[in-house]
Design an enzyme around this catalytic site. Structure first.
Site, PDB file in Angstrom:
ATOM      1  CG  ASN A   9      -1.801   1.225   1.295  1.00 44.73           C
ATOM      2  OD1 ASN A   9      -2.016   1.911   0.298  1.00 44.73           O
ATOM      3  ND2 ASN A   9      -2.313   1.516   2.476  1.00 44.73           N
ATOM      4  CE  LYS A  11      -0.302   3.572   4.769  1.00 40.49           C
ATOM      5  NZ  LYS A  11      -0.230   3.835   6.217  1.00 40.49           N
ATOM      6  CG  HIS A  94      -6.039   1.875   5.150  1.00 44.54           C
ATOM      7  ND1 HIS A  94      -5.585   2.843   6.016  1.00 44.54           N
ATOM      8  CD2 HIS A  94      -5.006   1.012   4.974  1.00 44.54           C
ATOM      9  CE1 HIS A  94      -4.338   2.571   6.360  1.00 44.54           C
ATOM     10  NE2 HIS A  94      -3.959   1.462   5.740  1.00 44.54           N
ATOM     11  CD  GLU A  96      -3.264   5.818   6.402  1.00 49.03           C
ATOM     12  OE1 GLU A  96      -2.214   5.555   7.009  1.00 49.03           O
ATOM     13  OE2 GLU A  96      -3.370   5.802   5.155  1.00 49.03           O
ATOM     14  CD  GLU A 166      -5.950  -0.854   8.656  1.00 53.94           C
ATOM     15  OE1 GLU A 166      -4.878  -0.517   8.137  1.00 53.94           O
ATOM     16  OE2 GLU A 166      -7.003  -0.217   8.492  1.00 53.94           O
ATOM     17  N   GLY A 172       2.520   2.921  11.078  1.00 50.31           N
ATOM     18  CA  GLY A 172       3.414   4.045  10.913  1.00 50.31           C
ATOM     19  C   GLY A 172       4.047   4.544  12.192  1.00 50.31           C
ATOM     20  CB  SER A 211       5.151  -1.263  12.146  1.00 49.77           C
ATOM     21  OG  SER A 211       4.709   0.056  12.396  1.00 49.77           O
TER      22      SER A 211
END
Length: 249
Positions: A9, A11, A94, A96, A166, A172, A211
């Site tokens: 991904n 992003k 996701h 985000e 996730e 991150g 991560s």
């Protein structure tokens, strides 16, 4: 057991020209691997990535999709559009998107259904924040999110599913759930899928995302119910992707 999937991904990174150069660099170095690789590039870069990957076994996918087939939805991208440029997968829900765009699990359910109807495989993302985990409510929270996000996916559509767990607190941040943490949730997700889709559940790939890097991917992906990884930051570095692919033998 399903083949491991390594979903990269990117992003909001890489212009089309940067993406094409990166893919050329990767394919020149990629070792033999037992995993399937899919590059989840920004929509504008997908045609360039697809052109560079022509004749390759690597797949491509989108990072988001509209719940609508077509129409007056400015800025949105349909499953048919993604499929037309060669996409196989699309990330749905996701963390985000849920956080920055206020996507509810009901919205995610519509996108998952539209993805399957459009001939693509949705990678449906679920997972908890740090506050939920610290309360010890991470399993119940994630399974509620899973069921709500799959509310419009029928038994017939279940064989086209991929689920990505996730833990939001590990995305991150450099913090990583242990392999045992990943397996705990993956096993719970598998059992919940059996309740929804019976025997199809054993064929659904469950990815871990948070991560992931060359040093930890093998231990995570050898857990009984983990079938690959959804990789964020490390997916931008060719050497890291080569290292992760090499680890999944």
């Amino acid at each position: 057991m399903p083949t491991n999937l390594l979903a990269l991904n990117w992003k909001m990174n890489k212009t089309p020209s940067e993406a094409r150069a990166w893919v050329g660099e990767l394919t020149a170095q990629l070792p033999a691997t037992a995993a399937e690789l899919a590059i989840m590039a920004p929509a504008i870069a997908l045609p360039a990535v697809a052109a560079e990957l022509q004749g390759s076994a690597l797949a491509i996918g989108g990072q988001d999709v509209s719940a609508h087939e077509s129409g007056a939805y400015t800025g949105e991208i349909s499953a048919a559009m993604l499929r037309d440029v060669g996409a196989t997968y699309v990330i749905v829900g996701h963390s985000e998107r849920r956080t920055y765009h206020a996507e509810t699990s009901q919205v995610v359910a519509g996108k998952a259904a539209a993805t399957i109807a459009g001939g693509l495989v949705p990678i449906v993302c679920v997972g908890e924040g740090l506050d939920v985990r610290e309360k010890g409510e991470h399993v119940a929270y994630t399974l509620d999110q899973l069921r709500d996000s799959l509310a419009q996916v029928s038994l017939e559509g279940a064989h086209q599913l991929v689920i990505a767990y996730e833990p939001v607190w590990a995305i991150g941040t450099g913090k990583t759930a242990t392999a045992q943490d990943a397996e705990e949730l993956a096993a719970a997700i598998r059992e919940a899928l059996r309740g929804l889709y019976r025997d199809y559940a054993d064929d659904v790939r469950i990815l871990y995302g948070g991560s992931v890097k060359p040093g930890n991917i093998a231990e995570i992906c050898t857990q009984p119910n983990v079938n690959g990884a959804l990789v964020g930051g490390a997916s931008l570095d060719v050497a890291s992707v080569v290292g992760m692919a090499a680890a999944l033998v």
